[in-house]
Scaffold this active site. Structure first.
Site, PDB file in Angstrom:
ATOM      1  N   LYS A 106       0.838  -1.211   0.000  1.00 54.52           N
ATOM      2  CA  LYS A 106       0.000   0.000   0.000  1.00 54.52           C
ATOM      3  C   LYS A 106       0.866   1.250   0.000  1.00 54.52           C
ATOM      4  O   LYS A 106       0.631   2.180  -0.766  1.00 54.52           O
ATOM      5  CB  LYS A 106      -0.876   0.052   1.263  1.00 54.52           C
ATOM      6  CG  LYS A 106      -2.024  -0.916   1.258  1.00 54.52           C
ATOM      7  CD  LYS A 106      -2.942  -0.660   2.458  1.00 54.52           C
ATOM      8  CE  LYS A 106      -3.650  -1.936   2.849  1.00 54.52           C
ATOM      9  NZ  LYS A 106      -4.700  -1.740   3.837  1.00 54.52           N
ATOM     10  N   LYS A 116       2.452  -4.292  10.939  1.00 49.93           N
ATOM     11  CA  LYS A 116       1.085  -4.603  11.370  1.00 49.93           C
ATOM     12  C   LYS A 116       1.125  -5.263  12.733  1.00 49.93           C
ATOM     13  O   LYS A 116       2.079  -5.951  13.074  1.00 49.93           O
ATOM     14  CB  LYS A 116       0.432  -5.570  10.384  1.00 49.93           C
ATOM     15  CG  LYS A 116      -1.070  -5.659  10.524  1.00 49.93           C
ATOM     16  CD  LYS A 116      -1.719  -4.462   9.865  1.00 49.93           C
ATOM     17  CE  LYS A 116      -3.212  -4.539   9.772  1.00 49.93           C
ATOM     18  NZ  LYS A 116      -3.714  -3.669   8.714  1.00 49.93           N
ATOM     19  N   THR A 140     -10.315   5.758   4.839  1.00 55.72           N
ATOM     20  CA  THR A 140     -10.318   4.509   4.070  1.00 55.72           C
ATOM     21  C   THR A 140     -11.510   4.512   3.116  1.00 55.72           C
ATOM     22  O   THR A 140     -11.367   4.237   1.919  1.00 55.72           O
ATOM     23  CB  THR A 140     -10.376   3.287   5.000  1.00 55.72           C
ATOM     24  OG1 THR A 140      -9.300   3.397   5.940  1.00 55.72           O
ATOM     25  CG2 THR A 140     -10.223   1.991   4.227  1.00 55.72           C
ATOM     26  N   ASN A 180     -15.784   0.447  10.172  1.00 57.45           N
ATOM     27  CA  ASN A 180     -15.319   1.791   9.835  1.00 57.45           C
ATOM     28  C   ASN A 180     -15.392   2.049   8.331  1.00 57.45           C
ATOM     29  O   ASN A 180     -15.979   3.031   7.874  1.00 57.45           O
ATOM     30  CB  ASN A 180     -13.893   2.002  10.355  1.00 57.45           C
ATOM     31  CG  ASN A 180     -13.311   3.329   9.910  1.00 57.45           C
ATOM     32  OD1 ASN A 180     -12.692   3.416   8.850  1.00 57.45           O
ATOM     33  ND2 ASN A 180     -13.544   4.381  10.667  1.00 57.45           N
ATOM     34  N   SER A 198      -3.145   8.694   7.387  1.00 51.31           N
ATOM     35  CA  SER A 198      -2.272   8.467   8.548  1.00 51.31           C
ATOM     36  C   SER A 198      -0.920   9.140   8.337  1.00 51.31           C
ATOM     37  O   SER A 198      -0.351   9.738   9.249  1.00 51.31           O
ATOM     38  CB  SER A 198      -2.040   6.961   8.771  1.00 51.31           C
ATOM     39  OG  SER A 198      -3.044   6.418   9.579  1.00 51.31           O
TER      40      SER A 198
HETATM   41  N1  GLU Z   1      -5.187  -0.393   9.258  1.00 49.11           N
HETATM   42  C1  GLU Z   1      -5.255   0.408   8.075  1.00 49.11           C
HETATM   43  C2  GLU Z   1      -4.818  -0.394   6.866  1.00 49.11           C
HETATM   44  O1  GLU Z   1      -4.904  -1.610   6.865  1.00 49.11           O
HETATM   45  C3  GLU Z   1      -4.528   1.737   8.227  1.00 49.11           C
HETATM   46  C4  GLU Z   1      -3.087   1.656   8.583  1.00 49.11           C
HETATM   47  C5  GLU Z   1      -2.488   3.011   8.939  1.00 49.11           C
HETATM   48  O2  GLU Z   1      -3.202   3.992   8.925  1.00 49.11           O
HETATM   49  O3  GLU Z   1      -1.287   3.046   9.219  1.00 49.11           O
HETATM   50  O4  GLU Z   1      -4.452   0.139   5.863  1.00 49.11           O
END
Ligand code: GLU
Length: 414
Positions: free
Chosen positions: A94, A106, A190, A221, A348
């Site tokens: 990503k 993660k 998101t 969310n 973020s």
């Molecule tokens: N948990 C979200 C994702 O899977 C956001 C991660 C973030 O903001 O660092 O992309």
């Protein structure tokens, strides 16, 4: 033979293929097929009844050649080690796709927040930060929300880190409440990112969003904000679901009412009698299908039954490799998770930049920058897929892994 539902090995296979296509050798794959670091911790938590429960948690750091690692922490009873590893690899992809100066990380804790009190959740959140404190930090690894974690949990985690650090450290974590240094627009980022790629994908397919029939699996969310955005754009949201069932109305559901009635974990279908199953939901006749819940929802078993023209993955890993092949062969435009759900980590990053600067942007400034990131990313992946005649997922992996591979090479690691 039944298909591979292990998210780690299936992710490794696509990374391998992407690296091959980019001309990298086996050594690069050896480096990138697993996280550089994987910490497993045990977290003792004093429960409200006076007993102690010990939870298992993880933090994976896939690769930090580009910059600090970044990614959410999920609280879910189904969390397991390989899943956290795969999720950290998806974060690398990503960040590569939307061009952020991060590698992927993660975390996760095996627990069910739906069955915990606020006090227990607070103690677990603080305990998690203490347990992983040696490997995280504002220039090392920056956590964020994920499945069943939210701004309140980020606030407790930030406070715990600040206590240990003896310094106020808003840049330790993102997804915080606004008053603690959160960013405008992070809570809906998101879903906003998903909306932007849906608009781009719809243009490619000549679909008008106004009047388009949309089905969304998951009302957390991402799913709930997305339902609202689609509804506001004039689409007809004909199906939504939560972990317990799904609702269907061919004339369009009353989204504002459902949003009003959902609980903080996204549960709403338990209030209704005429529900359908999640399986039936995925197979509804619609224009746009958005899996926004959990992994392995579209598999070889149901990929032939999907009727949507476009599938946009707001969840991480909802479609298996086998199903990706089937959907692509059937001419369905699949916008993969590592592209579609990158809006969260993008804002973020904006939050972290604002924390580092101590200067805060307006909602409009955040939105404008998010749109640019997502539109560029979509175009880049779409062009890669069409010019190389490969599926969108492989194209996204190629775009996503390239920077980390290049940075690892420049650093002399491979
Ligand atoms: N948990 C979200 C994702 O899977 C956001 C991660 C973030 O903001 O660092 O992309």
């Amino acid at each position: 033979m039944s298909e591979n539902l292990n998210v780690l090995t299936s992710t490794q296979a696509i990374i391998h293929e992407a690296l091959n296509k980019l001309g990298y050798d086996e050594a690069m794959y050896e480096l990138l097929k697993e996280p550089l670091r994987m910490l497993q911790v045990r977290i003792p938590v004093r429960m409200d009844d006076g007993s102690t429960k010990v939870y298992t948690g993880f933090r994976a750091q896939h690769n930090d050649a580009v910059g600090p690692t970044k990614g959410g922490v999920r609280f879910h009873p189904g969390v397991y080690e390989d899943e956290v590893k795969a999720l950290s690899m998806w974060m690398t992809l990503k960040c590569g796709i939307v061009d952020l100066p991060y590698g992927g990380g993660k975390g996760g804790v095996i627990c069910d927040p739906r069955e915990m009190s606020m006090g227990e959740l607070e103690r677990l959140s603080r305990g998690y930060v203490r347990a992983v404190s040696q490997i995280v930090g504002p220039t090392k690894d920056i956590p964020a929300p994920d499945v069943m974690t939210n701004a309140q949990i980020m606030a407790w985690m930030m406070d715990e880190y600040s206590l240990m650090d003896e310094f106020n450290s808003p840049n330790f974590i993102t997804g915080k409440p606004l008053v603690l240094g959160g960013s405008q627009g992070r809570d809906r980022a998101t879903a906003q990112g998903v909306t932007i790629v849906i608009e781009e994908a719809a243009k490619k397919r000549g679909i008008n969003i106004r009047g388009a029939r949309v089905v969304i699996q998951g009302f957390g969310n991402a799913g709930s904000f997305l339902a609202k955005f689609m509804h506001d754009l004039g689409a007809k949201v004909i199906g939504i679901s939560d972990a317990y069932g799904a609702l269907h109305d061919p004339n369009g559901l009353d989204i504002d009412y459902l949003l009003d009635r959902r609980d903080s974990f996204g549960t709403v279908t338990t209030l209704f009698e005429n529900t359908i199953s999640n399986k039936e939901l995925l197979e509804l006749d619609c224009d746009i299908l958005v899996p926004a819940a959990i992994e392995n929802q579209i598999t070889a078993d149901n990929a032939h039954e999907i009727k949507a023209n476009i599938v946009v993955e707001a969840a991480n890993g909802p479609t298996t490799a086998e199903a990706t092949k089937i959907l692509t062969e059937r001419g369905i435009l699949l916008v993969p998770d590592v592209l579609a759900s990158a809006g969260g980590v993008t804002v973020s990053y904006f939050e972290w930049v604002q924390n580092n600067q101590g200067y805060y942007w307006t909602k409009e400034e955040v939105e404008e920058r998010l749109i640019k990131k997502m539109v560029d990313a979509f175009e880049n992946v779409y062009t890669t897929a069409t010019t190389r005649n490969i599926d969108m997922r492989l194209a996204a992996y190629m775009v996503g892994v390239r920077r980390t591979a290049e940075a690892s090479r420049f650093r002399g690691w491979v």
